[in-house]
Write an enzyme that holds these catalytic residues in place. Structure first.
Site, PDB file in Angstrom:
ATOM      1  N   ARG A 167       0.821  -1.231   0.000  1.00  0.00           N
ATOM      2  CA  ARG A 167       0.000   0.000   0.000  1.00  0.00           C
ATOM      3  C   ARG A 167       0.848   1.272   0.000  1.00  0.00           C
ATOM      4  O   ARG A 167       0.475   2.287   0.599  1.00  0.00           O
ATOM      5  CB  ARG A 167      -0.973   0.038   1.191  1.00  0.00           C
ATOM      6  CG  ARG A 167      -1.918  -1.121   1.270  1.00  0.00           C
ATOM      7  CD  ARG A 167      -2.929  -1.176   0.133  1.00  0.00           C
ATOM      8  NE  ARG A 167      -3.680  -2.401   0.239  1.00  0.00           N
ATOM      9  CZ  ARG A 167      -3.336  -3.526  -0.399  1.00  0.00           C
ATOM     10  NH1 ARG A 167      -2.308  -3.547  -1.228  1.00  0.00           N
ATOM     11  NH2 ARG A 167      -4.050  -4.623  -0.247  1.00  0.00           N
ATOM     12  N   SER A 216     -10.290  -0.159   4.337  1.00  0.00           N
ATOM     13  CA  SER A 216      -9.437  -0.446   5.493  1.00  0.00           C
ATOM     14  C   SER A 216      -8.726   0.819   5.946  1.00  0.00           C
ATOM     15  O   SER A 216      -8.061   1.476   5.146  1.00  0.00           O
ATOM     16  CB  SER A 216      -8.395  -1.507   5.131  1.00  0.00           C
ATOM     17  OG  SER A 216      -9.046  -2.729   4.902  1.00  0.00           O
ATOM     18  N   GLU A 286      -3.639   3.471   6.844  1.00  0.00           N
ATOM     19  CA  GLU A 286      -3.528   3.320   5.386  1.00  0.00           C
ATOM     20  C   GLU A 286      -4.133   4.561   4.721  1.00  0.00           C
ATOM     21  O   GLU A 286      -3.671   5.004   3.679  1.00  0.00           O
ATOM     22  CB  GLU A 286      -4.288   2.057   4.953  1.00  0.00           C
ATOM     23  CG  GLU A 286      -4.244   1.797   3.458  1.00  0.00           C
ATOM     24  CD  GLU A 286      -4.897   0.474   3.065  1.00  0.00           C
ATOM     25  OE1 GLU A 286      -4.743  -0.525   3.809  1.00  0.00           O
ATOM     26  OE2 GLU A 286      -5.564   0.441   2.023  1.00  0.00           O
TER      27      GLU A 286
HETATM   28  C1  LIG Z   1     -15.462   0.205   0.377  1.00  0.00           C
HETATM   29  C2  LIG Z   1     -13.991   0.353   0.091  1.00  0.00           C
HETATM   30  C3  LIG Z   1     -13.233  -0.763  -0.198  1.00  0.00           C
HETATM   31  C4  LIG Z   1     -11.865  -0.634  -0.465  1.00  0.00           C
HETATM   32  N1  LIG Z   1     -11.158  -1.754  -0.754  1.00  0.00           N
HETATM   33  C5  LIG Z   1      -9.841  -1.645  -1.026  1.00  0.00           C
HETATM   34  C6  LIG Z   1      -9.075  -2.807  -1.342  1.00  0.00           C
HETATM   35  O1  LIG Z   1      -9.584  -3.920  -1.409  1.00  0.00           O
HETATM   36  N2  LIG Z   1      -7.757  -2.638  -1.596  1.00  0.00           N
HETATM   37  C7  LIG Z   1      -7.151  -1.419  -1.561  1.00  0.00           C
HETATM   38  O2  LIG Z   1      -5.943  -1.333  -1.814  1.00  0.00           O
HETATM   39  N3  LIG Z   1      -7.850  -0.312  -1.264  1.00  0.00           N
HETATM   40  C8  LIG Z   1      -9.170  -0.389  -0.999  1.00  0.00           C
HETATM   41  N4  LIG Z   1      -9.882   0.736  -0.694  1.00  0.00           N
HETATM   42  C9  LIG Z   1      -9.189   2.036  -0.597  1.00  0.00           C
HETATM   43  C10 LIG Z   1      -9.106   2.838  -1.905  1.00  0.00           C
HETATM   44  O3  LIG Z   1     -10.185   2.526  -2.775  1.00  0.00           O
HETATM   45  C11 LIG Z   1      -7.773   2.623  -2.618  1.00  0.00           C
HETATM   46  O4  LIG Z   1      -6.678   3.000  -1.799  1.00  0.00           O
HETATM   47  C12 LIG Z   1      -7.687   3.415  -3.926  1.00  0.00           C
HETATM   48  O5  LIG Z   1      -6.542   3.004  -4.628  1.00  0.00           O
HETATM   49  C13 LIG Z   1      -7.613   4.926  -3.722  1.00  0.00           C
HETATM   50  O6  LIG Z   1      -7.814   5.545  -4.983  1.00  0.00           O
HETATM   51  P1  LIG Z   1      -8.492   6.984  -5.091  1.00  0.00           P
HETATM   52  O7  LIG Z   1      -8.548   7.349  -6.518  1.00  0.00           O
HETATM   53  O8  LIG Z   1      -9.771   7.004  -4.365  1.00  0.00           O
HETATM   54  O9  LIG Z   1      -7.412   7.857  -4.345  1.00  0.00           O
HETATM   55  P2  LIG Z   1      -7.687   9.038  -3.298  1.00  0.00           P
HETATM   56  O10 LIG Z   1      -8.318   8.477  -2.085  1.00  0.00           O
HETATM   57  O11 LIG Z   1      -8.378  10.152  -3.965  1.00  0.00           O
HETATM   58  O12 LIG Z   1      -6.193   9.457  -2.962  1.00  0.00           O
HETATM   59  C14 LIG Z   1      -5.354   8.603  -2.214  1.00  0.00           C
HETATM   60  C15 LIG Z   1      -3.934   9.183  -2.241  1.00  0.00           C
HETATM   61  O13 LIG Z   1      -3.420   9.092  -3.560  1.00  0.00           O
HETATM   62  C16 LIG Z   1      -3.106  10.389  -4.077  1.00  0.00           C
HETATM   63  N5  LIG Z   1      -3.493  10.362  -5.492  1.00  0.00           N
HETATM   64  C17 LIG Z   1      -4.688   9.989  -6.019  1.00  0.00           C
HETATM   65  N6  LIG Z   1      -4.635  10.023  -7.354  1.00  0.00           N
HETATM   66  C18 LIG Z   1      -3.385  10.434  -7.676  1.00  0.00           C
HETATM   67  C19 LIG Z   1      -2.706  10.663  -8.905  1.00  0.00           C
HETATM   68  N7  LIG Z   1      -3.301  10.463 -10.084  1.00  0.00           N
HETATM   69  N8  LIG Z   1      -1.416  11.082  -8.863  1.00  0.00           N
HETATM   70  C20 LIG Z   1      -0.789  11.286  -7.680  1.00  0.00           C
HETATM   71  N9  LIG Z   1      -1.372  11.090  -6.493  1.00  0.00           N
HETATM   72  C21 LIG Z   1      -2.658  10.662  -6.491  1.00  0.00           C
HETATM   73  C22 LIG Z   1      -3.898  11.372  -3.234  1.00  0.00           C
HETATM   74  O14 LIG Z   1      -3.263  12.632  -3.201  1.00  0.00           O
HETATM   75  C23 LIG Z   1      -3.884  10.666  -1.879  1.00  0.00           C
HETATM   76  O15 LIG Z   1      -2.661  10.901  -1.216  1.00  0.00           O
HETATM   77  C24 LIG Z   1     -11.252   0.639  -0.435  1.00  0.00           C
HETATM   78  C25 LIG Z   1     -12.031   1.769  -0.163  1.00  0.00           C
HETATM   79  C26 LIG Z   1     -13.388   1.632   0.095  1.00  0.00           C
HETATM   80  C27 LIG Z   1     -14.205   2.856   0.360  1.00  0.00           C
END
Ligand SMILES: Cc1cc2nc3c(=O)[nH]c(=O)nc-3n(C[C@H](O)[C@H](O)[C@H](O)COP(=O)(O)OP(=O)(O)OC[C@H]3O[C@@H](n4cnc5c(N)ncnc54)[C@H](O)[C@@H]3O)c2cc1C
Length: 294
Positions: A167, A216, A286
């Site tokens: 992660r 998580s 995380e």
């Molecule tokens: C119901 C649920 C289930 C989930 N299950 C999982 C799972 O099974 N496995 C898992 O790993 N995660 C899981 N997650 C967490 C989440 O979906 C992941 O971490 C996902 O990869 C985050 O992507 P995001 O676009 O929402 O990023 P954001 O939450 O918008 O951002 C997360 C971080 O990444 C940075 N960021 C985002 N996009 C970029 C970019 N293009 N360039 C540079 N920095 C960037 C942001 O600045 C921030 O620091 C879950 C979340 C929920 C709500």
């Protein structure tokens, strides 16, 4: 900083509530939010706002109650190109959702991305977080990412140039990921569709998907599971206001309606403290926390 120019580039909202742009539905007001649709628009925005916070789908993000002074760039509304290359690679832009990506792979008879189907983030966020589930991780199928650095320089970064961890990925600096390149195995469409359905059912069984959350909250400590530790120390169901350790999955903190970021952070702190006192294990968040405290 040159005020006003952002509106000439793309949609811009001023004094905008960020809660709708997170899966927790929590977060204060940003001074400026920009919604680029293309890489070019993003590059131009970074010239004006080199320090902007980047938000993907906000599914791993806690935005504090007093919001963000300055600019945020929200990538989930644009950068949605995805294509199968002649050499069989897939190139997907940062704003594509993980679910859409998994569906695209399945439609093209490519397997290995099924685990992404239930992750509610963008491809950009997943590449930055090294998102994973059910034994899969995005950097097992990604071979490279394209990044725009804060000085506007565009560069390709191969997997070998990154330090890929659980992660966490080191090597992007604070560059913005605009696309990823992926290599998948030949598969059979019906097989990948069945696998996606099965994994989504497993999520529904185990996770409180009817509630707003960020998935998580804590990383699993080496050799253990955060949810197991939290449950064992009796914190499952613990609540402050509408912020509650999910009674269904102890590593989720759910928003039961009107939880504030402050309450979520308080619950996180109490959980960390209780697990530390009872087991000696230090839980590491995380979720990313940004913004001004209320
Ligand atoms: C119901 C649920 C289930 C989930 N299950 C999982 C799972 O099974 N496995 C898992 O790993 N995660 C899981 N997650 C967490 C989440 O979906 C992941 O971490 C996902 O990869 C985050 O992507 P995001 O676009 O929402 O990023 P954001 O939450 O918008 O951002 C997360 C971080 O990444 C940075 N960021 C985002 N996009 C970029 C970019 N293009 N360039 C540079 N920095 C960037 C942001 O600045 C921030 O620091 C879950 C979340 C929920 C709500």
């Amino acid at each position: 900083m040159i005020e006003g120019r952002a509106e000439d580039i793309c949609r811009v909202e001023r004094n905008i509530q960020l809660a709708p742009y997170t899966t927790w539905k929590i977060g204060g007001v940003a001074d400026i939010a920009c919604f680029p649709e293309t890489e070019q628009e993003l590059a131009q925005l970074l010239e004006i706002y080199p320090g902007a916070e980047i938000i993907g789908a906000g599914s791993n993000l806690l935005i504090r109650d007093s919001g963000i002074r300055g600019a945020v760039i929200i990538l989930s509304q644009g950068l949605k190109q995805i294509a199968l290359q002649e050499n069989g690679d897939i190139v997907a832009e940062a704003g594509i959702s993980c679910s859409r990506f998994a569906g695209f792979c399945s439609d093209n008879n490519l397997s290995g991305a099924e685990f992404l189907a239930g992750i509610p983030g963008t491809i950009g966020g997943a590449l930055v977080m090294n998102a994973g589930a059910f034994g899969g991780e995005i950097w097992n199928i990604a071979t490279a990412a394209t990044v725009i650095e804060r000085n506007g320089k565009r560069k390709n970064i191969d997997r070998g140039q990154l330090q890929i961890k659980y992660r966490k990925v080191d090597g992007f600096g604070n560059g913005v990921v605009i696309a990823g390149t992926f290599k998948l195995e030949q598969g059979v469409k019906t097989g990948t569709q069945e696998e996606i359905k099965k994994l989504i059912e497993q999520r529904k069984d185990k996770q409180p998907l009817d509630k707003c959350s960020c998935g998580s909250v804590f990383k699993n400590p080496v050799g253990s599971f955060a949810a197991k530790l939290i449950e064992e120390v009796g914190m499952k169901g613990f609540a402050i206001g509408d912020a509650q350790v999910s009674p269904k999955h102890a590593n989720f903190i759910v928003n039961n309606g009107s939880a504030s970021a402050e309450q979520i952070e308080e619950v996180m702190e109490k959980v960390i403290e209780k697990v530390r006192q009872s087991t000696g294990v230090e839980l590491e968040p995380e979720v990313k926390i940004i913004g001004e405290k209320g």
